[in-house]
Design an enzyme around this catalytic site. Structure first.
Site, PDB file in Angstrom:
ATOM      1  N   GLU A   1       0.830  -1.209   0.000  1.00 38.43           N
ATOM      2  CA  GLU A   1       0.000   0.000   0.000  1.00 38.43           C
ATOM      3  C   GLU A   1       0.864   1.259   0.000  1.00 38.43           C
ATOM      4  OE1 GLU A   1      -3.283   0.290  -0.236  1.00 38.43           O
ATOM      5  OE2 GLU A   1      -3.610  -1.865  -0.352  1.00 38.43           O
TER       6      GLU A   1
ATOM      7  N   VAL B   1      15.641   8.299   8.909  1.00 38.44           N
ATOM      8  CA  VAL B   1      16.916   8.143   9.595  1.00 38.44           C
ATOM      9  C   VAL B   1      16.815   8.950  10.882  1.00 38.44           C
ATOM     10  CG1 VAL B   1      19.401   8.556   9.528  1.00 38.44           C
ATOM     11  CG2 VAL B   1      18.203   7.860   7.442  1.00 38.44           C
ATOM     12  N   LYS B   2      17.163   8.331  12.004  1.00 38.05           N
ATOM     13  CA  LYS B   2      17.112   9.041  13.276  1.00 38.05           C
ATOM     14  C   LYS B   2      17.949  10.317  13.205  1.00 38.05           C
ATOM     15  CE  LYS B   2      16.380   5.435  16.800  1.00 38.05           C
ATOM     16  NZ  LYS B   2      15.226   6.070  17.450  1.00 38.05           N
TER      17      LYS B   2
ATOM     18  N   ARG C   1      21.112   7.095  27.179  1.00 38.07           N
ATOM     19  CA  ARG C   1      20.273   6.187  27.973  1.00 38.07           C
ATOM     20  C   ARG C   1      20.892   4.805  28.090  1.00 38.07           C
ATOM     21  NH1 ARG C   1      16.227   8.305  24.633  1.00 38.07           N
ATOM     22  NH2 ARG C   1      16.067   6.313  23.519  1.00 38.07           N
TER      23      ARG C   1
ATOM     24  N   ARG D   1       9.338   1.271   6.938  1.00 36.94           N
ATOM     25  CA  ARG D   1       8.056   0.641   7.252  1.00 36.94           C
ATOM     26  C   ARG D   1       7.300   0.368   5.952  1.00 36.94           C
ATOM     27  NH1 ARG D   1       4.941   4.131  11.116  1.00 36.94           N
ATOM     28  NH2 ARG D   1       6.574   3.374  12.508  1.00 36.94           N
TER      29      ARG D   1
ATOM     30  N   GLU E   1      16.388  -1.407  10.088  1.00 36.63           N
ATOM     31  CA  GLU E   1      15.242  -2.092  10.674  1.00 36.63           C
ATOM     32  C   GLU E   1      14.054  -1.955   9.716  1.00 36.63           C
ATOM     33  OE1 GLU E   1      13.139  -2.218  14.977  1.00 36.63           O
ATOM     34  OE2 GLU E   1      12.792  -0.375  13.854  1.00 36.63           O
TER      35      GLU E   1
ATOM     36  N   ALA F   1      -1.274   0.905  15.605  1.00 42.43           N
ATOM     37  CA  ALA F   1       0.010   1.330  16.154  1.00 42.43           C
ATOM     38  C   ALA F   1       0.156   2.855  16.128  1.00 42.43           C
ATOM     39  CB  ALA F   1       1.151   0.677  15.385  1.00 42.43           C
TER      40      ALA F   1
END
Length: 247
Positions: free
Chosen positions: A53, A59-60, A71, A92, A154, A166
């Site tokens: 679809e 990119v961060k 962290r 995604r 990812e 989500a």
């Protein structure tokens, strides 16, 4: 206090290294998105159907990476960051049906020789809050001017219903630092189950309609064969032969 020439050169060197580091991840995403476009065109051409679809990549930001290494207690080293943080680049893929998710995974792995070194199947095994998606960690080769690099990306593959849930779940809890009431957690889980039931129903309808279409195509092919083999169909040719004799 003014910077020395040595400090300026060191700063320029660090800036170049960080820029190159970030560019690697963007180039890896570009490479993957090109492969996805090939998948879409191939399916459309061969099957008259597009299982994808839409896609979304990111990119961060450097700020986000710095917060994460803080962290996790990771040393400020580009090699350490590359080794320890696996989601700097993310892609995604949103699909029509659940079966498309695994079909696309197989195509990325087999047809494009993508090295997938970690799989987290949150469809077969949803998270406690109801989150569903297929997560892949893949190594993507990137050719830079000074050599080739293997970059981790990812990949999240999910249906429209999974993505809808989500996205809304994230918006509900974005920047919400307090403990979430158990009642709301349960309602979100129920909403996820409803979305999954919809996915399962649409998958079943998709399969049934595909079978009907295949049967219709087989029936049409059989009728055509019978028609072509029928002697009555040869009549026009016979008339043509008579016409030739009359001449």
């Amino acid at each position: 206090m003014s910077m020395t020439n040595y400090q300026i050169e060191q700063f320029k060197k660090l800036k170049t290294e960080v820029t190159r580091f970030m560019m690697m991840y963007q180039f890896a995403l570009n490479e993957l998105e090109t492969k996805i476009e090939i998948v879409k065109e191939e399916f459309q051409f061969l099957h008259d159907y597009n299982p994808i679809e839409h896609t979304k990549s990111r990119v961060k930001s450097l700020e986000s990476i710095m917060n994460k290494i803080g962290r996790k207690g990771i040393a400020f080293s580009l090699e350490d960051i590359k080794r320890e943080i696996k989601d700097i680049a993310g892609l995604r893929i949103t699909c029509s049906f659940i079966s498309d998710i695994y079909r696309i995974r197989d195509m990325l792995q087999n047809q494009f020789n993508l090295h997938i070194f970690e799989v987290k199947d949150y469809i077969e095994h949803p998270k406690p809050n109801g989150y569903r998606s297929l997560h892949l960690l893949a190594e993507v080769p990137v050719n830079m001017s000074d050599g080739s690099e293997s970059v981790c990306v990812e990949i999240q593959i999910r249906t429209i219903a999974m993505d809808f849930w989500a996205s809304l779940e994230h918006k509900i809890f974005y920047k919400y630092n307090q403990s979430v009431p158990a009642r709301l957690i349960q309602e979100l889980k129920e909403a996820s189950d409803s979305a999954n039931r919809l996915d399962q129903q649409m998958e079943r309808l998709h399969r049934e309609i595909s079978v009907i279409k295949e049967n219709q195509a087989d029936d049409t092919e059989e009728l055509t064969r019978l028609f072509l083999n029928n002697k009555a169909f040869q009549l026009p040719q016979a008339l043509l032969e008579l016409g030739k004799e009359a001449e």
